[in-house]
Design an enzyme around this catalytic site. Structure first.
Site, PDB file in Angstrom:
ATOM      1  N   ASP A  13      34.291  48.448  65.026  1.00 48.19           N
ATOM      2  CA  ASP A  13      33.721  48.062  66.389  1.00 48.19           C
ATOM      3  C   ASP A  13      33.027  49.220  67.134  1.00 48.19           C
ATOM      4  O   ASP A  13      33.387  50.619  67.258  1.00 48.19           O
ATOM      5  CB  ASP A  13      35.071  48.007  67.283  1.00 48.19           C
ATOM      6  CG  ASP A  13      35.704  46.570  67.077  1.00 48.19           C
ATOM      7  OD1 ASP A  13      35.270  45.741  66.220  1.00 48.19           O
ATOM      8  OD2 ASP A  13      36.755  46.394  67.501  1.00 48.19           O
ATOM      9  N   GLY A  39      38.173  44.176  63.895  1.00 46.61           N
ATOM     10  CA  GLY A  39      38.137  42.937  63.074  1.00 46.61           C
ATOM     11  C   GLY A  39      39.361  42.237  63.500  1.00 46.61           C
ATOM     12  O   GLY A  39      40.615  43.034  63.441  1.00 46.61           O
ATOM     13  N   LYS A  40      39.297  40.926  63.727  1.00 49.24           N
ATOM     14  CA  LYS A  40      40.560  40.178  64.027  1.00 49.24           C
ATOM     15  C   LYS A  40      41.589  40.369  63.040  1.00 49.24           C
ATOM     16  O   LYS A  40      42.891  40.124  63.576  1.00 49.24           O
ATOM     17  CB  LYS A  40      40.112  38.360  64.250  1.00 49.24           C
ATOM     18  CG  LYS A  40      39.198  38.493  65.380  1.00 49.24           C
ATOM     19  CD  LYS A  40      38.941  37.011  65.926  1.00 49.24           C
ATOM     20  CE  LYS A  40      40.280  36.512  66.789  1.00 49.24           C
ATOM     21  NZ  LYS A  40      40.427  37.011  67.827  1.00 49.24           N
ATOM     22  N   GLU A 137      36.964  34.623  61.169  1.00 47.80           N
ATOM     23  CA  GLU A 137      36.150  35.721  60.699  1.00 47.80           C
ATOM     24  C   GLU A 137      35.822  35.838  59.039  1.00 47.80           C
ATOM     25  O   GLU A 137      35.298  36.836  58.866  1.00 47.80           O
ATOM     26  CB  GLU A 137      36.366  36.909  61.370  1.00 47.80           C
ATOM     27  CG  GLU A 137      35.959  36.978  62.910  1.00 47.80           C
ATOM     28  CD  GLU A 137      36.268  38.261  63.557  1.00 47.80           C
ATOM     29  OE1 GLU A 137      35.738  38.316  64.794  1.00 47.80           O
ATOM     30  OE2 GLU A 137      36.858  39.264  62.921  1.00 47.80           O
ATOM     31  N   ASN A 181      43.013  30.288  72.784  1.00 53.18           N
ATOM     32  CA  ASN A 181      42.609  30.244  74.339  1.00 53.18           C
ATOM     33  C   ASN A 181      42.346  29.111  74.761  1.00 53.18           C
ATOM     34  O   ASN A 181      41.918  28.080  73.862  1.00 53.18           O
ATOM     35  CB  ASN A 181      42.093  31.342  74.633  1.00 53.18           C
ATOM     36  CG  ASN A 181      40.504  31.237  74.327  1.00 53.18           C
ATOM     37  OD1 ASN A 181      39.980  30.204  74.190  1.00 53.18           O
ATOM     38  ND2 ASN A 181      39.946  32.759  73.905  1.00 53.18           N
ATOM     39  N   THR A 220      46.811  30.311  74.956  1.00 58.08           N
ATOM     40  CA  THR A 220      46.996  31.843  75.955  1.00 58.08           C
ATOM     41  C   THR A 220      46.122  31.708  76.746  1.00 58.08           C
ATOM     42  O   THR A 220      45.118  31.109  76.978  1.00 58.08           O
ATOM     43  CB  THR A 220      46.532  33.083  74.769  1.00 58.08           C
ATOM     44  OG1 THR A 220      45.314  32.895  74.268  1.00 58.08           O
ATOM     45  CG2 THR A 220      47.507  33.111  73.666  1.00 58.08           C
ATOM     46  N   GLY A 225      49.479  33.654  81.799  1.00 61.01           N
ATOM     47  CA  GLY A 225      50.500  33.480  80.707  1.00 61.01           C
ATOM     48  C   GLY A 225      50.303  32.623  79.356  1.00 61.01           C
ATOM     49  O   GLY A 225      49.323  32.925  79.153  1.00 61.01           O
ATOM     50  N   ASP A 252      44.297  39.092  69.535  1.00 56.40           N
ATOM     51  CA  ASP A 252      44.719  39.633  68.551  1.00 56.40           C
ATOM     52  C   ASP A 252      45.945  40.241  68.421  1.00 56.40           C
ATOM     53  O   ASP A 252      47.005  40.069  67.308  1.00 56.40           O
ATOM     54  CB  ASP A 252      43.727  40.662  67.777  1.00 56.40           C
ATOM     55  CG  ASP A 252      42.422  39.936  67.431  1.00 56.40           C
ATOM     56  OD1 ASP A 252      42.454  38.721  67.076  1.00 56.40           O
ATOM     57  OD2 ASP A 252      41.361  40.782  67.171  1.00 56.40           O
ATOM     58  N   ASN A 276      53.433  37.859  74.801  1.00 55.36           N
ATOM     59  CA  ASN A 276      52.866  38.093  75.935  1.00 55.36           C
ATOM     60  C   ASN A 276      52.916  39.415  76.500  1.00 55.36           C
ATOM     61  O   ASN A 276      51.796  40.054  77.135  1.00 55.36           O
ATOM     62  CB  ASN A 276      53.438  36.976  76.848  1.00 55.36           C
ATOM     63  CG  ASN A 276      52.335  36.567  78.223  1.00 55.36           C
ATOM     64  OD1 ASN A 276      51.242  36.454  78.200  1.00 55.36           O
ATOM     65  ND2 ASN A 276      53.231  36.829  79.455  1.00 55.36           N
TER      66      ASN A 276
END
Length: 302
Positions: A13, A39-40, A137, A181, A220, A225, A252, A276
């Site tokens: 990154d 990277g995920k 990915e 999400n 998510t 929450g 991630d 969480n």
């Protein structure tokens, strides 16, 4: 305790920080440039390993300086890299990230990640009780082969369909736990969802997306929450209010933490609360891979 196997991307990154994001066609002055392992796939593996799970990463790196640096970092995290292949055919995956006002924009150049195939995942020695994790990915055929291998071994399959793209029903049917999400949920379900949508609407959309009656879907919602549909049971985990510095890798972190907890035999509701909390810690630090917390850090906030 089961193990966590992550088949996914490994990136460097390249992060530019600024006071605000540029508009289209605009140039803004940045504050600094930072380099973080990401990277995920790698992020999720780092999260799981730091939280105590025996973790194996499956993926590809280029034979370049970024690849060497990433391999060194991941090895230091205690991750088994025996199934990470170095290739001269492509450069190491790279993500160009702009961080401003605690939010980010990301351009991912897959590089070697695009070369991950069925042969990379077909020999992974999974067993019943293990958790097999992947994301979008790496090529979808490789993910499908990985999950078929996992299900044949009796392992649990967990998919994080990000970045969002359409996937065949055959792949969705191989997924035991889908973690995404609300934006990704809306995309896959073909409906518009926003932060203002009520929990009942989000759960209803998740129910329509379920490929099997026993499939678990975890949605998510950031600081609002988590909502989960576990077969027919609905689970809600309250959000945590923190001062976010960099949200890169928060999803991630959640996925890796959830996988680690489930591999350790935790009940889904407890695993969701733990994941969480872990994600809420990660957003208070810069970077993706390096921001992942330890089990002791998560225990302090629970």
């Amino acid at each position: 305790m089961g193990r966590v196997f992550v088949a996914g991307s490994i990136n460097m990154d390249v992060v530019a920080t600024a006071d605000r994001h540029p508009r289209i066609g605009e140039t803004v002055a940045g504050r600094q440039v930072l380099y973080f392992p990401g990277g995920k796939g790698a992020n999720q593996a780092v999260a799981a390993s730091r939280l105590g799970a025996r973790t194996t990463l499956i993926g590809r790196l280029g034979k370049d300086s970024f690849g060497a640096e990433l391999k060194g970092f991941l090895s230091e995290q205690g991750i088994d890299l025996g199934y990470v292949v170095e290739t001269a055919e492509a450069h190491t995956g790279t993500a160009i990230i702009t961080v401003a006002e605690a939010d980010n924009t990301i351009v991912v150049v897959p590089g070697a990640n695009a070369l991950v195939g069925a042969d990379d995942v077909s020999v992974v020695p999974m067993l019943a009780g293990d958790v097999a994790v992947s994301q979008f990915e790496i090529p979808l055929p490789a993910i499908a082969a990985f999950f078929r291998r996992a299900r044949a071994a009796g392992a649990v399959t967990m998919l994080n369909p990000a970045p969002a793209q359409k996937m065949p029903g055959e792949l969705l049917a191989l997924v035991d736990i889908l973690v995404l999400n609300e934006t990704e949920l809306g995309f896959l379900a073909g409906v518009e969802l926003s932060e203002s949508d009520a929990a009942a609407r989000i759960t209803d959309v998740a129910r329509k997306l379920q490929a099997r009656e026993d499939q678990t879907i975890c949605v998510t919602l950031g600081n609002r929450g988590v909502l989960a549909l576990d077969g027919c049971e609905e689970i809600s985990v309250a959000g945590r209010v923190v001062k976010a510095v960099d949200t890169t890798g928060a999803g991630d972190c959640f996925v890796g933490a959830l996988a680690a907890q489930l591999a350790d035999g935790a009940a889904l509701r407890d695993a969701l609360a733990f994941a969480n909390a872990a994600a809420s810690i990660s957003v208070q630090r810069m970077g993706a891979g390096p921001s992942m917390p330890t089990a002791a850090e998560v225990a302090e906030v629970l």
